[in-house]
Design a protein around this motif. Structure first.
Motif, PDB file in Angstrom:
ATOM      1  N   GLU A  39       0.965  -1.377   0.034  1.00  8.45           N
ATOM      2  CA  GLU A  39      -0.085   0.110  -0.104  1.00  8.45           C
ATOM      3  C   GLU A  39       0.867   1.204  -0.158  1.00  8.45           C
ATOM      4  OE1 GLU A  39      -2.362  -3.105   2.403  1.00  8.45           O
ATOM      5  OE2 GLU A  39      -0.320  -2.585   1.726  1.00  8.45           O
ATOM      6  N   SER A  42       2.357   1.928  -3.402  1.00  9.75           N
ATOM      7  CA  SER A  42       1.374   2.381  -4.701  1.00  9.75           C
ATOM      8  C   SER A  42       0.435   3.485  -3.887  1.00  9.75           C
ATOM      9  CB  SER A  42       0.541   1.194  -4.826  1.00  9.75           C
ATOM     10  OG  SER A  42      -0.240   0.639  -3.473  1.00  9.75           O
ATOM     11  N   ASP A  43       0.708   4.190  -3.060  1.00 14.56           N
ATOM     12  CA  ASP A  43       0.089   5.426  -2.341  1.00 14.56           C
ATOM     13  C   ASP A  43       0.549   6.419  -3.187  1.00 14.56           C
ATOM     14  OD1 ASP A  43      -0.773   7.575  -1.124  1.00 14.56           O
ATOM     15  OD2 ASP A  43      -0.557   6.846   1.130  1.00 14.56           O
ATOM     16  N   THR A  45       0.388   9.641  -2.480  1.00 18.41           N
ATOM     17  CA  THR A  45       0.778  10.705  -1.677  1.00 18.41           C
ATOM     18  C   THR A  45       2.588  10.486  -1.688  1.00 18.41           C
ATOM     19  OG1 THR A  45      -1.103  10.493  -0.350  1.00 18.41           O
ATOM     20  CG2 THR A  45       1.025  11.569   0.767  1.00 18.41           C
ATOM     21  N   GLU A  69      -3.028   0.746  -3.749  1.00 18.79           N
ATOM     22  CA  GLU A  69      -3.892   1.918  -3.378  1.00 18.79           C
ATOM     23  C   GLU A  69      -3.849   2.665  -4.875  1.00 18.79           C
ATOM     24  OE1 GLU A  69      -5.751   2.860  -0.882  1.00 18.79           O
ATOM     25  OE2 GLU A  69      -5.131   0.882  -0.089  1.00 18.79           O
ATOM     26  N   SER A  70      -3.147   2.397  -5.894  1.00 13.85           N
ATOM     27  CA  SER A  70      -3.292   2.972  -7.255  1.00 13.85           C
ATOM     28  C   SER A  70      -2.863   2.224  -8.240  1.00 13.85           C
ATOM     29  CB  SER A  70      -2.367   4.270  -7.273  1.00 13.85           C
ATOM     30  OG  SER A  70      -0.882   3.831  -7.154  1.00 13.85           O
ATOM     31  N   ASP A 176     -10.253  14.302  -6.310  1.00 13.29           N
ATOM     32  CA  ASP A 176      -9.095  13.595  -6.470  1.00 13.29           C
ATOM     33  C   ASP A 176      -7.747  14.585  -6.422  1.00 13.29           C
ATOM     34  OD1 ASP A 176      -6.891  11.956  -7.139  1.00 13.29           O
ATOM     35  OD2 ASP A 176      -7.813  11.212  -8.804  1.00 13.29           O
ATOM     36  N   LYS A 180      -6.416   7.430  -2.915  1.00 16.19           N
ATOM     37  CA  LYS A 180      -6.110   6.211  -2.770  1.00 16.19           C
ATOM     38  C   LYS A 180      -7.501   5.335  -2.816  1.00 16.19           C
ATOM     39  CE  LYS A 180      -3.769   4.990   1.109  1.00 16.19           C
ATOM     40  NZ  LYS A 180      -3.462   4.922   2.558  1.00 16.19           N
ATOM     41  N   HIS A 181      -7.198   4.121  -3.487  1.00 15.54           N
ATOM     42  CA  HIS A 181      -8.468   3.204  -3.687  1.00 15.54           C
ATOM     43  C   HIS A 181      -9.046   2.809  -2.262  1.00 15.54           C
ATOM     44  CE1 HIS A 181      -6.575   1.660  -7.623  1.00 15.54           C
ATOM     45  NE2 HIS A 181      -6.956   2.827  -7.609  1.00 15.54           N
ATOM     46  N   SER A 217      -9.744  14.421  -1.218  1.00 17.22           N
ATOM     47  CA  SER A 217      -8.895  13.325  -0.866  1.00 17.22           C
ATOM     48  C   SER A 217      -7.318  13.737  -0.477  1.00 17.22           C
ATOM     49  CB  SER A 217      -8.654  12.412  -2.294  1.00 17.22           C
ATOM     50  OG  SER A 217      -7.705  12.909  -3.013  1.00 17.22           O
ATOM     51  N   ASN A 218      -6.710  12.379  -0.100  1.00 14.48           N
ATOM     52  CA  ASN A 218      -5.451  12.733   0.200  1.00 14.48           C
ATOM     53  C   ASN A 218      -4.316  12.986  -1.160  1.00 14.48           C
ATOM     54  OD1 ASN A 218      -5.905   9.951  -0.657  1.00 14.48           O
ATOM     55  ND2 ASN A 218      -3.848   9.637  -1.044  1.00 14.48           N
ATOM     56  N   HIS A 331      -4.986   8.789   7.790  1.00 11.54           N
ATOM     57  CA  HIS A 331      -5.838   8.077   6.582  1.00 11.54           C
ATOM     58  C   HIS A 331      -6.605   7.135   7.204  1.00 11.54           C
ATOM     59  CE1 HIS A 331      -2.445   8.924   3.212  1.00 11.54           C
ATOM     60  NE2 HIS A 331      -2.815   9.897   3.946  1.00 11.54           N
TER      61      HIS A 331
END
Length: 363
Positions: A39, A42-43, A45, A69-70, A176, A180-181, A217-218, A331
């Motif tokens: 995670e 793939s974040d 952020t 997460e992406s 967006d 994150k998913h 979102s983040n 989060h």
């Protein structure tokens, strides 16, 4: 094959190459998660960063299809003590090394990551380069000093066109900034009918979708780099229930008169204790941020502080005093991390329901 990590303060660490080929330059950060490396990688952020995992063994349960997460990771590189070559988990699809090679993201193993974590804590976040052992240290240092990180990080990771995530419940628009998913998962589990829109969508276009609520979102980078979005936030919060996470929290704060500042080392991990100032309850949270809201800048006639970190007293939540709008720095989707923070999604659902009831009552 050997590689080295060179930091902008002249520190040179030699390790073993894994993952993708080539050189990577980025901001060297550390993440304290014992699990959840997929995670973190793939974040969105973490755009443009070299992630140091302080836990000594990374990749022991492999990479699977469920925990992204992406779709496309946007980190520059990975720094570990040991990268597991023979992961054991029924969901495992490939090793972390195979995944990084597939995505052409260089990694370096054999580094004393706990020492490196202490070094960052003591000296602050540094620029760094993962490069070939054959590279000249002084030449790489010169390149590092010349590098300036982009100010359009949100633009690089955010959606460019709106898209739906259908449901049969509340109509929620997600703005967006580097989504994150896990956030979409929490909304759809609560039956929400979600529309994701780009970060630069005007307020009038968001309101035209007739949302019951809007979620910010983040995302990566300095909130001041996308300060133009505060006008959209100002309009939305006065009309529709608003909930903000991460970068969204910081932009919500700026919109309401607060200032933000870059932290020395940031908060990145999955077990950060946070206090609910209303109930006194302590929850454990997942965090990933390098900027924070300055406590002295909060106008308490406009905003109230709802959550506070027990690691450094930074602000972890805000609520508007007169409007249905609130935010959290952590989060809450718990990807990875404790699920304590998921309660704020329920609070958002309740806020939308109550607001709709008031509108219908007075309509």
């Amino acid at each position: 094959m050997k590689r080295k990590l060179i930091l902008s303060d002249g520190t040179v660490l030699i390790g073993d190459a894994f993952g993708g080929e080539g050189e990577a330059i980025g901001e060297v950060i550390f993440n304290t998660c014992m699990t959840g490396y997929q995670e973190a990688i793939s974040d969105p952020t973490n755009y443009g960063q070299l992630i140091t995992f302080s836990y000594p063994l990374i990749g022991n349960y492999g990479i699977n299809r469920d925990d992204f997460e992406s779709i496309q990771p946007v980190i520059k590189g990975v720094i570990v003590k040991e990268a597991a070559e023979f992961p054991s988990n029924w969901r495992n699809n490939m090793t972390i090394g195979e995944f990084l090679k597939l995505k052409n993201i260089p990694g370096i193993a054999g580094i004393d990551t706990r020492m490196l974590t202490r070094h960052i804590r003591e000296n602050g976040v540094l620029k760094g380069a993962i490069c070939s052992i054959a590279e000249n240290d002084e030449v790489v240092l010169t390149r590092l000093k010349a590098v300036s990180f982009p100010a359009d990080q949100v633009k690089q990771v955010a959606a460019t066109k709106p898209y739906p995530v259908p449901g049969r419940g509340k109509n929620v628009v997600v703005v967006d900034f580097g989504l994150k998913h896990g956030i979409l998962r929490e909304l759809t589990e609560r039956g929400s009918d979600v529309t994701v829109v780009p970060y630069n969508t005007p307020a009038k276009d968001i309101l035209a979708l007739s949302p019951d609520g809007v979620l910010l979102s983040n995302g990566p980078g300095n909130p001041r780099d996308v300060e133009e979005t505060t006008e959209m936030i100002r309009v939305i919060q006065e009309k529709i229930p608003l909930f903000a996470i991460g970068l969204g929290h910081q932009l919500f704060a700026i919109t309401n008169g607060c200032k933000t500042t870059k932290m020395a080392a940031g908060h990145r991990g999955s077990s950060y204790p946070v206090k609910d100032l209303k109930t006194g309850k302590i929850i454990f949270t997942s965090q990933n941020h390098g900027y924070e809201v300055e406590a002295h800048s909060v106008d308490h006639d406009v905003l109230s502080v709802t959550y506070q970190s027990l690691n450094g007293d930074s602000i972890e939540g805000l609520a508007h005093q007169s409007l249905p709008a609130f935010s959290v720095q952590f989060h809450p989707e718990a990807a990875p991390g404790s699920e304590d923070g998921k309660i704020v999604f329920d609070q958002f659902m309740t806020m939308m329901k109550e607001h709709k009831g008031k509108v219908e009552q007075h309509g």
